[in-house]
Design a protein around this motif. Structure first.
Motif, PDB file in Angstrom:
ATOM      1  N   ASN A   1       0.808  -1.222   0.000  1.00 32.37           N
ATOM      2  CA  ASN A   1       0.000   0.000   0.000  1.00 32.37           C
ATOM      3  C   ASN A   1       0.842   1.273   0.000  1.00 32.37           C
ATOM      4  N   ASN A   2       2.145   1.104  -0.285  1.00 34.58           N
ATOM      5  CA  ASN A   2       3.022   2.263  -0.402  1.00 34.58           C
ATOM      6  C   ASN A   2       3.094   3.065   0.887  1.00 34.58           C
ATOM      7  N   PHE A   3       2.948   2.397   2.007  1.00 36.80           N
ATOM      8  CA  PHE A   3       2.840   3.124   3.252  1.00 36.80           C
ATOM      9  C   PHE A   3       4.036   2.861   4.160  1.00 36.80           C
ATOM     10  N   GLY A   4       4.662   3.945   4.652  1.00 37.16           N
ATOM     11  CA  GLY A   4       5.850   3.801   5.496  1.00 37.16           C
ATOM     12  C   GLY A   4       7.125   3.743   4.676  1.00 37.16           C
ATOM     13  N   VAL A   5       6.978   3.649   3.345  1.00 35.39           N
ATOM     14  CA  VAL A   5       8.154   3.515   2.464  1.00 35.39           C
ATOM     15  C   VAL A   5       8.908   4.847   2.388  1.00 35.39           C
ATOM     16  N   ARG A   6       8.143   5.936   2.333  1.00 38.65           N
ATOM     17  CA  ARG A   6       8.773   7.258   2.234  1.00 38.65           C
ATOM     18  C   ARG A   6       9.657   7.528   3.462  1.00 38.65           C
ATOM     19  N   GLU A   7       9.101   7.202   4.661  1.00 38.28           N
ATOM     20  CA  GLU A   7       9.858   7.447   5.895  1.00 38.28           C
ATOM     21  C   GLU A   7      11.152   6.637   5.903  1.00 38.28           C
ATOM     22  N   LEU A   8      11.022   5.375   5.461  1.00 44.30           N
ATOM     23  CA  LEU A   8      12.189   4.493   5.393  1.00 44.30           C
ATOM     24  C   LEU A   8      13.237   5.097   4.452  1.00 44.30           C
ATOM     25  N   LEU A   9      12.803   5.517   3.265  1.00 43.08           N
ATOM     26  CA  LEU A   9      13.734   6.035   2.258  1.00 43.08           C
ATOM     27  C   LEU A   9      14.424   7.308   2.742  1.00 43.08           C
ATOM     28  N   HIS A  10      13.654   8.229   3.304  1.00 46.33           N
ATOM     29  CA  HIS A  10      14.246   9.497   3.741  1.00 46.33           C
ATOM     30  C   HIS A  10      15.247   9.299   4.868  1.00 46.33           C
ATOM     31  N   ALA A  11      14.890   8.451   5.826  1.00 44.82           N
ATOM     32  CA  ALA A  11      15.828   8.182   6.931  1.00 44.82           C
ATOM     33  C   ALA A  11      17.051   7.451   6.401  1.00 44.82           C
ATOM     34  N   PHE A  12      16.823   6.527   5.483  1.00 45.30           N
ATOM     35  CA  PHE A  12      17.918   5.745   4.909  1.00 45.30           C
ATOM     36  C   PHE A  12      18.941   6.666   4.235  1.00 45.30           C
ATOM     37  N   LEU A  13      18.446   7.619   3.430  1.00 49.06           N
ATOM     38  CA  LEU A  13      19.362   8.517   2.705  1.00 49.06           C
ATOM     39  C   LEU A  13      20.205   9.347   3.677  1.00 49.06           C
ATOM     40  N   LYS A  14      19.596   9.731   4.802  1.00 49.93           N
ATOM     41  CA  LYS A  14      20.343  10.553   5.773  1.00 49.93           C
ATOM     42  C   LYS A  14      21.335   9.714   6.580  1.00 49.93           C
ATOM     43  N   LEU A  15      20.954   8.471   6.882  1.00 46.61           N
ATOM     44  CA  LEU A  15      21.763   7.676   7.826  1.00 46.61           C
ATOM     45  C   LEU A  15      22.742   6.703   7.169  1.00 46.61           C
ATOM     46  N   ALA A  16      22.344   6.144   6.016  1.00 46.98           N
ATOM     47  CA  ALA A  16      23.148   5.062   5.416  1.00 46.98           C
ATOM     48  C   ALA A  16      24.491   5.589   4.912  1.00 46.98           C
ATOM     49  N   PRO A  17      25.504   4.721   4.907  1.00 42.69           N
ATOM     50  CA  PRO A  17      26.839   5.179   4.488  1.00 42.69           C
ATOM     51  C   PRO A  17      26.953   5.352   2.976  1.00 42.69           C
ATOM     52  N   SER A  18      27.812   6.279   2.577  1.00 45.55           N
ATOM     53  CA  SER A  18      28.205   6.361   1.165  1.00 45.55           C
ATOM     54  C   SER A  18      29.232   5.236   0.955  1.00 45.55           C
ATOM     55  N   PRO A  19      29.742   5.048  -0.278  1.00 46.30           N
ATOM     56  CA  PRO A  19      30.665   3.915  -0.514  1.00 46.30           C
ATOM     57  C   PRO A  19      31.783   3.808   0.521  1.00 46.30           C
ATOM     58  N   ARG A  20      32.035   2.562   0.939  1.00 46.13           N
ATOM     59  CA  ARG A  20      33.014   2.304   2.001  1.00 46.13           C
ATOM     60  C   ARG A  20      34.281   1.668   1.430  1.00 46.13           C
ATOM     61  N   PRO A  21      35.360   1.606   2.207  1.00 43.37           N
ATOM     62  CA  PRO A  21      36.591   0.974   1.705  1.00 43.37           C
ATOM     63  C   PRO A  21      36.363  -0.502   1.380  1.00 43.37           C
ATOM     64  N   SER A  22      37.136  -1.025   0.446  1.00 47.36           N
ATOM     65  CA  SER A  22      37.023  -2.441   0.049  1.00 47.36           C
ATOM     66  C   SER A  22      38.292  -3.182   0.453  1.00 47.36           C
ATOM     67  N   ILE A  23      38.100  -4.438   0.884  1.00 45.81           N
ATOM     68  CA  ILE A  23      39.255  -5.233   1.352  1.00 45.81           C
ATOM     69  C   ILE A  23      39.825  -6.037   0.195  1.00 45.81           C
ATOM     70  N   THR A  24      41.142  -5.936   0.007  1.00 47.12           N
ATOM     71  CA  THR A  24      41.811  -6.809  -0.972  1.00 47.12           C
ATOM     72  C   THR A  24      42.858  -7.616  -0.201  1.00 47.12           C
ATOM     73  N   GLU A  25      43.485  -8.571  -0.896  1.00 45.98           N
ATOM     74  CA  GLU A  25      44.479  -9.411  -0.217  1.00 45.98           C
ATOM     75  C   GLU A  25      45.701  -8.609   0.217  1.00 45.98           C
ATOM     76  N   SER A  26      45.991  -7.518  -0.516  1.00 42.09           N
ATOM     77  CA  SER A  26      47.216  -6.770  -0.205  1.00 42.09           C
ATOM     78  C   SER A  26      46.974  -5.518   0.628  1.00 42.09           C
ATOM     79  N   ARG A  27      45.785  -4.873   0.487  1.00 37.04           N
ATOM     80  CA  ARG A  27      45.564  -3.619   1.214  1.00 37.04           C
ATOM     81  C   ARG A  27      44.092  -3.240   1.213  1.00 37.04           C
ATOM     82  N   LEU A  28      43.781  -2.129   1.890  1.00 34.99           N
ATOM     83  CA  LEU A  28      42.420  -1.580   1.905  1.00 34.99           C
ATOM     84  C   LEU A  28      42.323  -0.544   0.789  1.00 34.99           C
TER      85      LEU A  28
END
Length: 525
Positions: free
Chosen positions: A257-284
């Protein structure tokens, strides 16, 4: 926009859940918000012939389940959002595990009536291994369900993570009236069966009479009581704990019913991380490094069945990817140029000129890539965390139409590259064995071979317990082992030695008798 600003505005996340919790429906509603689609497909409705936008393989439309990860990117409110909708069905868990290596955070969808289910627990384990931040969306509140406090206790206990509600439901089932958004301090009233977006009523003080005017005295009193409990029992939201994967913010709603999705999306955009470091065998590898790097986490054959094309899905980890530029394929040790890299909107693709860390791009592939391959500007990077798991189910695969053996071989070859199953060739009798982690995969392979490659196959049973990759620095012992176990030796698609044990006892005896041989249960070693 500067390079760093481009990275900052990206949000790449996976949506994960047990089958039927409403994951694909939530994905659709997020796409509706972003204006990426204008009509949602009624998922699993046979009356309406539209199917979910993210389920584009023929077998997914027939079954009403997702069997392959699909990627969708769109812009919303200044952010570039990349959603990976993963299969919920446990028989396709391996695809989901690998997809979680390409995301920076995840949203877990839980059915409000069923609570935490088995597959959700497994997926949470994978998130925990990588400290992936997770948000929880409790779905289907318009149907009778469990008490919200009971659900929160269950999430803490079953998923082994602290929770903090950032929204709170007003009733459920027939009594469901809406959601109070704790994060933004406003009330959203629920209007059933409406596919429109509701506007929030701002209520800064829940003691305000306005609350009773909207939802009635008894519901308002109950909400005030419950919110007081929430604020008393759960600690304040700690953003750092969320980013470290130790705390899950919780939202409530009804995706259908498209309900509660907007709140989830808006909070997600404010709180969720932007791209994070990636682990390789030799370094970060840091996302804001100047030089480009990325890895292949998925391969999909026949995105367009008319053209028999294969696409390698590449997650960009650092630097800026540019079309028609030479990049170093670490596995093959050679430079390659890509003239038509694509961005995704489920099966719709558009050619792009550049992409940034966090983005997922598709590179047309004629067989140069396998899962786990790296691309860079010359550095020999090997990204970690993309294993193939030891299969648990095995069958011989035989050609059912001798006139189509070429098509069958090509089909098996390409489908195995996708990582949905694994191919082993028995060194004793030369027969091909398919190994999977779920029974439904045999059906999917058979269906796709027939419909995408016009090749009919049949299966024959084989009793095996486990496949394990073996290696040893003691060549004499390895040769001795292979000679003694000749009937149980196979090669995988890449020519590596695999021991096919027919019982746990046989495997245990082999491990005890051959101390200098390493037995591996994932292919990443």
């Amino acid at each position: 926009m500067t390079f760093k600003e481009e990275i900052k505005r990206r949000r790449t996340f996976g949506i994960i859940s047990h089958p039927d919790a409403g994951k694909t429906t939530l994905t659709e509603k997020l796409l509706l918000f972003g204006g990426a689609i204008h009509v949602a497909g009624a998922v699993k409705s046979n009356k309406i012939k539209k199917t979910a936008t993210s389920d584009f393989m023929e077998i997914e439309k027939q079954r009403g389940i997702s069997v392959a990860t699909s990627v969708m990117g769109f812009n919303y409110d200044g952010y570039k959002i990349n959603i990976l909708d993963t299969p919920g069905h446990q028989d396709f868990a391996e695809d989901t595990y690998r997809t979680l290596t390409a995301v920076d955070s995840a949203i877990i969808v839980i059915d409000g009536a069923k609570g935490v289910e088995m597959q959700t627990r497994k997926l949470m384990e994978v998130c925990r291994m990588r400290n992936t931040p997770v948000m929880v969306f409790i779905n289907k509140l318009d149907r009778p369900g469990k008490d919200p406090f009971e659900l929160l206790d269950e999430i803490e206990e079953e998923l082994n993570i602290a929770v903090r509600p950032l929204a709170w439901p007003v009733g459920n089932g027939d009594q469901f009236q809406g959601v109070y958004n704790i994060f933004e301090e406003n009330l959203y009233l629920f209007t059933p069966a409406k596919q429109t977006l509701e506007k929030g009523i701002e209520i800064k003080d829940i003691a305000d009479q306005q609350l009773s005017d909207h939802i009635g005295d008894s519901a308002a009193d109950k909400l005030r009581e419950e919110l007081e409990l929430v604020l008393g029992v759960y600690p304040d939201f700690d953003h750092e704990a969320y980013l470290n994967g130790q705390l899950a913010p919780v939202f409530f709603g009804s995706a259908l019913n498209n309900f509660g999705v907007r709140e989830l999306l808006h909070a997600f955009l404010k709180l969720a991380p932007s791209p994070r470091p990636s682990i390789t065998e030799s370094r970060l590898v840091q996302p804001d490094e100047e030089k480009f790097s990325g890895f292949v986490f998925k391969i999909h054959a026949n995105m367009d069945p008319n053209h028999r094309n294969r696409l390698a899905f590449v997650k960009i980890c650092s630097g800026k990817f540019q079309r028609n530029t030479n990049y170093y394929h670490v596995g093959l040790g050679k430079q390659m140029k890509f003239s038509s890299p694509t961005a995704f909107m489920a099966e719709k693709k558009s050619i792009i000129d550049e992409a940034f860390p966090g983005d997922i791009i598709g590179i047309p592939d004629s067989g140069n890539f396998k899962i786990g391959d790296s691309l860079s500007e010359g550095e020999k990077l090997k990204f970690k965390g993309l294993p193939s798991f030891s299969p648990e189910l095995f069958q011989y695969i035989e050609n059912a139409d001798p006139m189509k053996s070429k098509q069958l071989n090509k089909g098996i070859d390409q489908l195995m590259d996708e990582g949905v199953a694994q191919l082993f060739i028995n060194q004793f009798n030369g027969r091909k064995i398919i190994g999977t982690v779920g029974a439904l995969q045999f059906e999917v392979i058979q269906y796709r071979l027939l419909h995408e490659y016009s090749a009919a196959c049949r299966y024959e049973p084989i009793k095996l317990y486990k496949a394990c990759w073996i290696k040893s620095s003691d060549k004499a012992q390895l040769d001795d082992f292979k000679k003694r176990k000749v009937q149980y030796m196979a090669k995988d698609k890449y020519g590596r030695d695999v021991f096919l044990a027919d019982s746990s006892y046989m495997l245990q005896m082999a491990q005890e008798s051959f101390k200098n041989i390493e037995f591996h249960f994932t292919s990443e070693f």
